[in-house]
Design a protein around this motif. Sequence first.
Motif, PDB file in Angstrom:
ATOM      1  N   LEU A 140     -84.008 -42.817 -79.101  1.00  0.00           N
ATOM      2  CA  LEU A 140     -85.096 -42.273 -79.893  1.00  0.00           C
ATOM      3  C   LEU A 140     -86.279 -42.812 -79.136  1.00  0.00           C
ATOM      4  CD1 LEU A 140     -83.939 -42.411 -83.716  1.00  0.00           C
ATOM      5  CD2 LEU A 140     -84.177 -40.492 -82.306  1.00  0.00           C
ATOM      6  N   CYS A 141     -86.571 -43.959 -78.855  1.00  0.00           N
ATOM      7  CA  CYS A 141     -87.637 -44.759 -78.383  1.00  0.00           C
ATOM      8  C   CYS A 141     -88.121 -44.051 -76.981  1.00  0.00           C
ATOM      9  CB  CYS A 141     -87.592 -46.218 -78.138  1.00  0.00           C
ATOM     10  SG  CYS A 141     -89.119 -46.967 -78.019  1.00  0.00           S
ATOM     11  N   GLU A 142     -86.972 -43.769 -76.093  1.00  0.00           N
ATOM     12  CA  GLU A 142     -87.225 -43.232 -75.025  1.00  0.00           C
ATOM     13  C   GLU A 142     -87.792 -41.744 -75.039  1.00  0.00           C
ATOM     14  OE1 GLU A 142     -83.746 -43.515 -72.566  1.00  0.00           O
ATOM     15  OE2 GLU A 142     -84.018 -45.616 -72.449  1.00  0.00           O
ATOM     16  N   LEU A 143     -87.148 -41.290 -76.010  1.00  0.00           N
ATOM     17  CA  LEU A 143     -87.554 -39.748 -76.408  1.00  0.00           C
ATOM     18  C   LEU A 143     -88.978 -39.586 -76.734  1.00  0.00           C
ATOM     19  CD1 LEU A 143     -86.792 -36.657 -76.695  1.00  0.00           C
ATOM     20  CD2 LEU A 143     -85.982 -37.401 -79.026  1.00  0.00           C
ATOM     21  N   ASP A 174     -95.270 -42.643 -80.440  1.00  0.00           N
ATOM     22  CA  ASP A 174     -94.379 -44.013 -80.680  1.00  0.00           C
ATOM     23  C   ASP A 174     -93.913 -43.882 -82.260  1.00  0.00           C
ATOM     24  OD1 ASP A 174     -96.911 -43.941 -82.085  1.00  0.00           O
ATOM     25  OD2 ASP A 174     -97.014 -46.167 -81.544  1.00  0.00           O
ATOM     26  N   VAL A 175     -93.907 -42.801 -82.779  1.00  0.00           N
ATOM     27  CA  VAL A 175     -93.153 -42.502 -84.196  1.00  0.00           C
ATOM     28  C   VAL A 175     -91.714 -42.815 -84.140  1.00  0.00           C
ATOM     29  CG1 VAL A 175     -93.081 -41.214 -85.962  1.00  0.00           C
ATOM     30  CG2 VAL A 175     -95.148 -41.084 -84.931  1.00  0.00           C
ATOM     31  N   LEU A 176     -91.297 -42.333 -83.182  1.00  0.00           N
ATOM     32  CA  LEU A 176     -89.685 -42.189 -83.068  1.00  0.00           C
ATOM     33  C   LEU A 176     -89.194 -43.780 -82.594  1.00  0.00           C
ATOM     34  CD1 LEU A 176     -88.875 -38.926 -81.528  1.00  0.00           C
ATOM     35  CD2 LEU A 176     -88.764 -39.573 -83.739  1.00  0.00           C
ATOM     36  N   CYS A 177     -89.986 -44.449 -82.123  1.00  0.00           N
ATOM     37  CA  CYS A 177     -89.644 -45.974 -81.637  1.00  0.00           C
ATOM     38  C   CYS A 177     -89.485 -46.541 -82.775  1.00  0.00           C
ATOM     39  CB  CYS A 177     -90.655 -46.383 -80.458  1.00  0.00           C
ATOM     40  SG  CYS A 177     -90.017 -47.692 -79.611  1.00  0.00           S
ATOM     41  N   ILE A 178     -88.320 -47.498 -82.822  1.00  0.00           N
ATOM     42  CA  ILE A 178     -87.981 -48.395 -84.156  1.00  0.00           C
ATOM     43  C   ILE A 178     -88.107 -49.750 -83.324  1.00  0.00           C
ATOM     44  CG2 ILE A 178     -86.321 -49.057 -85.845  1.00  0.00           C
ATOM     45  CD1 ILE A 178     -85.098 -46.052 -85.662  1.00  0.00           C
TER      46      ILE A 178
END
Length: 279
Positions: free
Chosen positions: A66-69, A76-80
Amino acid sequence: MNKPNMEEEPQEMSFVDHLEELRWHIIRSLSSILVFAIIAFLAKGFVFHDIILAPSRTDFLSYRFLCELGERIGSDVLCITDLGFTIQSRQMSGQFAMHIMVSLVLGLACAFPYAFWEIWRFVSPGLYPEEQKNSRGAVFFVSVLFMLGLLFGYYVVSPISINFLASYQVDPSILNEFDLSSYISTLTTLCLACAIMFQLPVVVYFFTKAGLLTPEIMKLYRRHSIIIILVIAAIITPPDIISQLLIAMPLLVLYEVSIRVSSSIRKRDLKRLNQNDTI
């Protein structure tokens, strides 16, 4: 003088003989589960650090994906970067009990193809030759769908559900400190539920062959099925809409695939019936 019959007819097994045979199939199935459970129990470090507790860390494969996506789409919303919870064991025997439970669940998951094959070996001789022919590959497809559902639950549904539940707060002063048993029960429930629900095409296949289901019925009750799927997803998932939709969406796809499966079986049976009538 009559010649003795050299070829003896196969004798039918008695009810007791069937029970004895079933007992040995069950024993072999349970033994395979126990063997894998013992292996999982001995590999405690790998099982808990790299499998069970992996979705509780930000370096888990799904979170990194998700972070790479998010980086590719420029967000950077998907990066946890922080899950915001800790796992504790508040009972004296909590860790040992969870160790045994996790070992049994992993034993069941790893031994499922063989255990199902053992049960199928007992059931298949009682089928008619035509039914045996139509059910070829049942063990393969059931095992593949089970493993796909298990992986889907582990890599897709579980991490997103855990992230949602871990980050949800009714007030910033309340800390999320989850008990080990609660975390493991959530993870195993989601994975096993997905594995079972992915058996829908197989169930539809056998119901169609038995004449209990037709593609017309499935199309007629499609809307009702959508509601039932959403209710089932709400029952087997934590109380968050994201995980419910993640369970419901593949089930809806599998339902449409099952309609195709039922339709193809129906057409094949009708074609075979017409060929028999013309002979």
